[in-house]
Write a protein that holds these residues in place. Structure first.
Motif, PDB file in Angstrom:
ATOM      1  N   PHE A  63      71.479 -22.006 -10.467  1.00  0.00           N
ATOM      2  CA  PHE A  63      71.589 -22.365  -8.949  1.00  0.00           C
ATOM      3  C   PHE A  63      72.336 -21.500  -8.012  1.00  0.00           C
ATOM      4  N   ASN A  74      70.041 -18.417  -7.376  1.00  0.00           N
ATOM      5  CA  ASN A  74      69.548 -18.797  -6.206  1.00  0.00           C
ATOM      6  C   ASN A  74      69.832 -18.801  -4.835  1.00  0.00           C
ATOM      7  N   ALA A  75      71.107 -19.637  -4.778  1.00  0.00           N
ATOM      8  CA  ALA A  75      71.693 -19.673  -3.515  1.00  0.00           C
ATOM      9  C   ALA A  75      72.174 -18.411  -2.799  1.00  0.00           C
ATOM     10  N   LYS A 111      69.441 -16.181  -1.424  1.00  0.00           N
ATOM     11  CA  LYS A 111      68.882 -16.509  -0.271  1.00  0.00           C
ATOM     12  C   LYS A 111      69.794 -15.973   0.885  1.00  0.00           C
ATOM     13  N   ILE A 121      63.917 -26.116  -8.890  1.00  0.00           N
ATOM     14  CA  ILE A 121      64.649 -24.632  -8.629  1.00  0.00           C
ATOM     15  C   ILE A 121      63.740 -23.631  -9.236  1.00  0.00           C
ATOM     16  N   ASP A 128      61.137 -23.289  -6.663  1.00  0.00           N
ATOM     17  CA  ASP A 128      61.571 -22.604  -5.466  1.00  0.00           C
ATOM     18  C   ASP A 128      61.604 -21.181  -5.642  1.00  0.00           C
ATOM     19  N   PRO A 154      70.511 -24.018  -0.159  1.00  0.00           N
ATOM     20  CA  PRO A 154      70.643 -24.451  -1.540  1.00  0.00           C
ATOM     21  C   PRO A 154      70.119 -25.912  -1.366  1.00  0.00           C
ATOM     22  N   ALA A 205      67.127 -26.485  -1.181  1.00  0.00           N
ATOM     23  CA  ALA A 205      65.588 -26.492  -1.852  1.00  0.00           C
ATOM     24  C   ALA A 205      65.821 -26.328  -3.416  1.00  0.00           C
ATOM     25  N   SER A 206      66.979 -26.130  -4.017  1.00  0.00           N
ATOM     26  CA  SER A 206      67.095 -26.048  -5.275  1.00  0.00           C
ATOM     27  C   SER A 206      66.714 -27.386  -6.146  1.00  0.00           C
ATOM     28  N   THR A 255      61.129 -26.041  -2.133  1.00  0.00           N
ATOM     29  CA  THR A 255      61.202 -25.082  -0.976  1.00  0.00           C
ATOM     30  C   THR A 255      60.867 -25.991   0.042  1.00  0.00           C
TER      31      THR A 255
END
Lengths: 431, 105
Positions: A334, A337-338, A341, A421, A424, B37, B39-40, B44
């Motif tokens: 997590f 991923n954040a 971005k 996730i 995403d 965050p 979207a996690s 999306t």
């Protein structure tokens, strides 16, 4: 004397002598808004690739990834617990290439020349970049525990990178007789996925309960406290009785030596434990390419500028995910991923000559103790006084006194989180 | 005297409104970063593929009411959203509600 700088210099010389890889991407790059090379197609790297392209499709993005398919550490414990098939944690790069136009290079990046702005692959190919983003994950510190090297890991797996190691551990658990002992050694902080070892023993207890109910789990810990500890221990009591025994650092839980032939581990005060299946989660460091790029600190991790996740040591190299020093954010998918971005937005803004916005991150780590027993820890992070900070009043763990329905819903949301996730990040629904 | 005091109060209120507005405008520019965050778990653009609710294209009023209720701890049985909503200012929650309300699901 050979030091990192001279190695890098000589690698730069090699790079000069090697023709620059004539990928179609290089041709397409002409007239592009900028060239980004990303190393590592996990939660951090794949997310950054997608979000750069979403923000500006004219930026040329090349993703270097060694595997054709990415298997996630998150939910690999559910595979060990008998809740999932292995392929359900594998994800392709099809959305990145087909929908977003990312150039995929299947190969191993082994060198970076920060001055020349080039990445060298094991094949000898060289790729140029304007901005480089590394999402290398972790490497094991072989030898940090005496006797625990790559050869030992073929007998006593770490299974801390999802793939053949995870399948090896699963096959050993399946081959074990009922009444056997499974030992897991949990490392000191910092390491990938702080609740991971504790979810792992939970899921293996679930497998034992259903298949080998007389078996025991010995959890030897190099720490005196761990993530979501109270919730885990209450869950173990509720679901598995006394099957799991946790031995803290103070109670001689630190494994210092491994003997794969005897299937024994030795702890700091000299006690020997024999296991039928042993899983060592060893101390870790940033993935090797970070070291090669010269972005690691003395501890083996990557210090970053919090606003952008650009390296503090080398310009134009961004690093995200488990490899970075980003505490209080945990080393989690997590978080990666954040962070991907935020780094993507910083790179896009940099090419456009614009200011970077105010970054904001969140993290939620779900853990399954049983198939219908989920717990979570969550927080929101900002930059305050130049450092990543947990926002006061935000976050925390699931309530200790929650009822069955609450635990069941968190187990459902854990699966919902994984579906979201991975969509995403890779765009692929689990198989 | 009374009139000038009123005017001064009015002026102050106007100044406050402007500064509050510029704060929101600034945060609004930052909507995508702020929403990153989300979207996690919600997918999306807030389009969920799984058991966690989609938030894309929901009416602003619904989203902001829900977020405020999470933050206030007024949703019985709420799991992580109470803990997460408390990490955002009221203005940021408005920006997030606007951001997701404007996405075509």
């Amino acid at each position: 004397m050979i030091n990192r700088r001279s190695i890098l210099k000589s690698m730069g010389a090699v790079a000069l002598a090697t023709p620059v890889l004539s990928l179609p991407s290089i041709g397409r790059a002409q007239g592009a808004a900028g060239r980004v090379v990303i190393v590592g197609g996990g939660f951090g790297g794949a997310t950054a690739a997608k979000y750069i392209k979403r923000a500006n499709p004219n930026i040329d993005v090349t993703l270097i990834e060694a595997s054709g398919r990415f298997y996630t550490c998150p939910f690999s414990n559910l595979y060990l617990g008998g809740l999932r098939e292995f392929e359900s944690i594998g994800h392709s790069f099809d959305e990145l290439t087909d929908v977003y136009g990312v150039n995929l290079v299947t190969g191993w990046a082994e060198g970076v020349d920060g001055d020349a702005h080039t990445v060298t692959l094991a094949s000898g190919d060289v790729i140029e970049y304007d901005k480089l983003l590394l999402s290398p994950g972790v490497d094991m510190r072989w030898g940090a525990i005496e006797g625990y090297d790559e050869a030992a890991a073929e007998i006593i797996p770490h299974a801390w990178k999802a793939g053949p190691q995870t399948q090896l551990l699963k096959s050993q658990l399946e081959a074990m007789d009922d009444g056997g002992t499974f030992i897991l050694s949990s490392p000191p902080d910092p390491f990938r996925c702080p609740p991971g070892p504790y979810e792992r023993v939970s899921m293996i207890a679930n497998y034992f309960k259903n298949n080998k109910p007389n078996s025991k789990i010995l959890l030897l810990d190099s720490k005196d406290a761990f993530s979501k500890q109270g919730l885990f221990q209450a869950g173990w009591d509720a679901l598995y009785g006394d099957m799991i025994e946790w031995v803290s650092l103070s109670n001689d839980g630190e494994v210092i030596r491994v003997d794969p032939e005897a299937m024994e581990v030795e702890t700091a005060f000299g006690e020997i434990h024999r296991g039928d299946v042993i899983n060592i989660v060893p101390p870790q460091k940033a993935g090797a390419i970070a070291d090669a790029a010269g972005v690691t600190n003395e501890g083996g991790w990557v210090p970053i500028k919090p606003d952008t996740f650009e390296s503090q040591l080398v310009d134009d190299i961004y690093v995200v995910g488990d490899a970075t020093v980003a505490a209080p954010m945990p080393k989690s998918g997590f978080s990666a991923n954040a962070q991907g971005k935020v780094a993507a937005a910083a790179i896009v803004a940099s090419f456009a000559g614009e200011d970077v916005g105010t970054p904001s991150w969140a993290n939620t780590c779900y853990s399954l103790i049983g198939p219908e027993y989920g717990i979570s820890v969550a927080a929101v992070y900002r930059v305050e006084d130049g450092a990543i900070t947990t926002l006061e009043g935000s976050g925390g763990v699931s309530p200790a006194d929650a009822d069955e329905d609450f635990r069941r819903r968190e187990a459902i949301y854990a699966v919902g989180w994984y579906d979201a996730i991975t969509q995403d990040t890779w765009g692929s629904s689990p198989a | 005297m009374r009139k000038s005091r009123l005017m001064a109060t009015g002026l102050m209120a106007a100044t406050l409104a402007i500064s509050a507005f510029s704060g929101v405008a600034q945060a609004q520019d930052n909507g995508a970063l702020l929403a990153g965050p989300c979207a996690s778990c919600h997918g999306t653009d807030g389009v969920s593929p799984g058991s966690i609710p989609s938030i894309a294209g929901q009416p602003y009023a619904v989203l902001i009411a829900q977020l405020n209720a999470f933050k206030a701890g007024e949703i019985p049985g709420a799991t992580v959203m109470t803990r997460l909503a408390r990490g955002y200012t009221d203005e940021e929650l408005e920006v997030l509600a606007h951001y997701f309300s404007e996405i075509e699901p």
